[in-house]
Design an enzyme around this catalytic site. Structure first.
Site, mmCIF file in Angstrom:
data_model
loop_
_atom_site.group_PDB
_atom_site.id
_atom_site.type_symbol
_atom_site.label_atom_id
_atom_site.label_comp_id
_atom_site.label_asym_id
_atom_site.label_seq_id
_atom_site.Cartn_x
_atom_site.Cartn_y
_atom_site.Cartn_z
ATOM 1 N N GLU A 186 0.838 -1.209 0.000
ATOM 2 C CA GLU A 186 0.000 0.000 0.000
ATOM 3 C C GLU A 186 0.872 1.259 0.000
ATOM 4 O O GLU A 186 0.565 2.239 -0.684
ATOM 5 C CB GLU A 186 -0.957 -0.024 1.197
ATOM 6 C CG GLU A 186 -2.007 -1.115 1.033
ATOM 7 C CD GLU A 186 -2.946 -1.219 2.226
ATOM 8 O OE1 GLU A 186 -2.446 -1.454 3.339
ATOM 9 O OE2 GLU A 186 -4.164 -1.052 2.044
ATOM 10 N N GLU A 197 -4.307 -9.427 3.851
ATOM 11 C CA GLU A 197 -5.173 -9.080 4.991
ATOM 12 C C GLU A 197 -6.370 -10.005 5.130
ATOM 13 O O GLU A 197 -6.840 -10.288 6.234
ATOM 14 C CB GLU A 197 -5.652 -7.626 4.872
ATOM 15 C CG GLU A 197 -4.576 -6.581 5.128
ATOM 16 C CD GLU A 197 -3.634 -6.341 3.955
ATOM 17 O OE1 GLU A 197 -3.757 -7.037 2.921
ATOM 18 O OE2 GLU A 197 -2.764 -5.464 4.077
#
Ligand code: NAD
Length: 699
Positions: free
Chosen positions: A105, A125
């Site tokens: 990210e 995640e």
């Protein structure tokens, strides 16, 4: 210092340095933000490169911060990424080795990305019941394309950088470096090239559409919904990526944030995060320091080539360690080797194992009838009949021949490891290695620590367990160790349920609906009902006052031992594992009930599940209190990896915490009032009672 700062050729190099994987914990985020500000303010700097020290760009969030306020403390990851985007000088990510989660990210917030070949890239995640919460669901579809991005986000799987770089139209990576070694030099020249290019490109400004629009997302929801079953996160991943295609960037980000926070509070995510930590904790033995010297294990010997010996051997062959099998008769050796071959051949047939790998593994296997041939093995595992006299003979022979320092292990399920160790002059070298059947498949390994087992022996086998891809949990010595000691109480309670009015199928269905891979009666049929029978016969002598249902004994008296005899609680068709309810068994239970004068009652699924699961929890509390297990989470690992406890419930202890120990104890008091149950059985373990009274939980 978690981020290093250096300037070369008017390019600032910001190196994340937070071993082992440059996790984006608070200290790293602060240091990176400060370094960015420094570079931004430095008139001698025209461009900025962010990279990672050691063997990762960044592995993402710092696991130690999970669930703590630190994870959200400013600068949180979102703020760091905004700061990167807002830099007036180009920021280039130089990515190598591992780039996961928050690391990816962060890279997606940079203006440019260079990647080394062989880099593993992922947004994992979802495996913790979450979705990427720092823009991953909004930026990755823009950079990579909606479909490949969704696949990565929903699966959480690692993807190789070469594969991603080869995707048509991808804008994730601007350039593939020649090698990891040249990455930084290439990133520096790239930085010089783009230093004056304006405007600075931002992933957030890229278009985000799927050509099939709603139809594609309808399809994705069906596919993912079908596979995700009890897990909410995968469908939320679809929703977030869909939001990226339908909303302005900032609205999509808000959707991602809200969804992330909602998922964080689900019991499923709590369970998955608990397991993540539990798995890491289990590999550490509290009084065995990480730097304890280990013994070298380069070769393994196994005594007994039966059901367990063969499966155990395969684990080591798979890991490239030579194995010598010992039996008493050549026929037994031939049978054992033939079974190993058959198992490997089935894998080859299914395309799961290459022919040459199969041959390499078989070449590591040798056999013998003589103990003299074992003397040089570094580790020997005994898997002979479950009788103390047989174990005694084996361990005395081993003690006579094995070289000093060899580790001597028993795969016993029930026998006393201290007694076995006492058959030798080297009890410090002896321990239990309790594999589960089928030993080449099941992940769990109970490491049974004897009173005198050496710390170096424990350190060695814990490391070896990792090498053979097992989840090892240390257990003290007691009858049944952690797993089987608990299952015995669960089995007893299952019997009381039959006595009171349930059928085996009703109990199994309720437990399977709760999420267990298999209910207790199907499990009994798989393991062999004769095993429990033998244990009960022992108990009737040892503990004459202990209450048991007689149904399982009646079943065994009919020779219905389970799948191996084609009949147990259920019937089985040869070659199939489907459990077919049997009218005769149900009549047998009814007749037994009638003989006891019991009028059957309808028992709800909820009561069935509570009685069975709380039986496990109560025995686990005894085990914890006695120090047989050193942590509640170790017990969870045993049940998740060895007994098919539903993963999304995080194991029996985590489940007890979720239900609330006070509520567990209240239910136990209620069950104790039932005259057909056993009041003694439902006495809360002192630890459970005290934790419940204090409003605490097992963690
Ligand atoms: P098994 O009967 O399939 O195999 C035992 C093998 O040991 C046989 O091949 C036998 O010939 C050999 N053997 C017996 N005495 C010997 C001796 N003195 N020297 C050399 N070989 C000898 O039994 P199994 O199911 O593989 O169980 C072996 C051990 O593993 C037992 O201690 C059992 O409690 C334990 N265990 C079994 C399971 C299971 O599910 N079967 C699970 C965990 C642990």
């Amino acid at each position: 210092m978690t981020t290093e700062y250096a300037v070369q050729n008017a390019v600032a190099v910001l190196t994340l340095n937070n071993p082992p994987v440059n996790g984006m914990g608070l200290a790293t985020r602060v240091a990176l933000t400060n370094a960015l500000a420094l570079a931004q303010a430095d008139a001698g700097v025209n461009a900025i490169v962010i990279t990672g020290a050691g063997t990762a760009f960044s592995g993402g969030a710092d696991i130690k911060e999970f669930g703590s306020p630190k994870a959200l403390q400013e600068p949180n990851l979102l703020s760091v990424i905004l700061a990167v985007e807002a830099c007036s000088k180009p920021v280039i990510a130089a990515i190598h080795s591992v780039c996961m989660g928050g690391g990816l990210e962060l890279a997606l917030g940079c203006h440019y990305r260079l990647v080394a070949p062989g880099c593993k890239v992922a947004l994992p995640e979802v495996k913790l019941g979450l979705l990427p919460g720092a823009g991953g669901t909004q930026r990755l579809p823009r950079a990579l394309g909606v479909e490949p991005a969704l696949n990565m986000i929903v699966s959480g799987e690692l993807v190789n950088s070469e594969l991603l770089f080869s995707l048509p139209g991808q804008k994730l990576f601007n350039k593939m470096a020649v090698s990891a070694d040249t990455l930084l030099a290439e990133a520096l020249s790239f930085a010089v090239e783009v230093a004056t290019v304006r405007p600075l490109p931002l992933v957030r400004n890229l278009p985000c559409k799927h050509p099939l629009g709603d139809a594609y997302f309808g399809f994705a929801r069906n596919m993912v919904g079908g596979m995700a079953k009890n897990y909410p996160a995968p469908l939320k991943c679809v929703a977030a990526v869909e939001a990226a295609t339908k909303n302005k960037f900032n609205d999509g980000m808000r959707f991602e944030r809200d969804t992330f926070i909602n998922l964080m509070w689900t019991p499923e995510s709590r369970a998955l995060r608990h397991i993540f930590m539990a798995e890491r904790a289990a590999s550490k033995v509290p009084d065995v320091p990480a730097d304890t010297a280990q013994r070298a294990i380069k070769s393994v010997a196994i005594i007994g080539a039966g059901t367990m010996g063969g499966g155990i051997a395969m684990n080591f062959l798979n890991a490239g360690l030579p194995v010598k099998l010992l039996e008493m008769k050549p026929e037994a050796l031939e049978r054992g080797v033939a079974t190993i071959r058959k198992n490997y051949e089935a894998q080859v047939k299914k395309g799961k194992l290459k022919q040459d790998k199969y041959e390499q593994r078989m070449a590591l296997l040798s056999t013998t009838l003589s103990y003299d041939d074992l003397r040089d093995a570094d580790l020997v595992i005994e898997a002979v009949f479950e009788e103390m006299a047989v174990k005694e003979a084996v361990f005395k022979s081993l003690d006579a021949v094995m070289k000093p320092g060899a580790i001597l292990a028993s795969n016993t399920s029930t026998l006393d490891i201290n007694q076995i160790a006492a058959f030798t002059q080297r009890p410090q070298d002896v321990l239990g290695l309790h594999f589960f059947s089928p030993a080449n498949v099941m992940k769990l390994l109970e490491v049974v620590r004897g009173a005198q087992t050496g710390k170096d022996v424990l350190a060695t086998v814990m490391a070896l367990a990792k090498k053979i891809k097992k989840t090892a949990v240390v257990s003290g010595v007691c009858d049944g160790f952690i797993g089987n000691r608990m299952i015995e109480q669960y089995g007893r309670q299952g019997g009381f349920l039959l006595d009171e009015g349930c059928t085996p199928a009703q109990v199994d269905k309720a437990v399977e609906k709760f999420g267990f891979a298999m209910g207790p009666f199907r499990m009994g049929d798989l393991a062999g009902n004769d095993i429990g029978w033998a244990i009960r016969k022992r108990r009737y002598v040892e503990k004459p006052g202990m209450k048991y249902s007689k149904t399982a004994d009646l079943l065994c008296e009919k020779g219905r031992f389970g799948q191996k005899t084609g009949a147990g609680w259920y019937d089985y068709v040869p070659g199939k594992r489907d459990a077919i309810p049997n009218a005769e068994v149900n009549q047998m239970i009814e007749a037994h009930r009638a003989a006891l004068g019991i009028t059957p009652r309808k028992i709800s699924d909820e009561e069935i599940v509570q009685r069975l699961v709380f039986s496990l929890i109560n025995e686990a509390a005894h085990i914890l209190q006695e120090g047989i297990a050193s942590r509640a989470s170790d017990i969870d690992m045993v049940y998740l990896m060895g007994y098919g406890f539903p993963i999304y419930r995080g194991g029996p202890m985590n489940y007890a915490n979720e239900v609330g120990l006070f509520n567990v104890v209240q239910a136990m008091h209620r069950f104790a009032q039932n005259p057909l149950d056993d009041a003694q059985f439902w006495q809360p373990a002192p630890l459970l009672a005290s934790l419940a009274a204090e409003g605490k939980n097992f963690s």
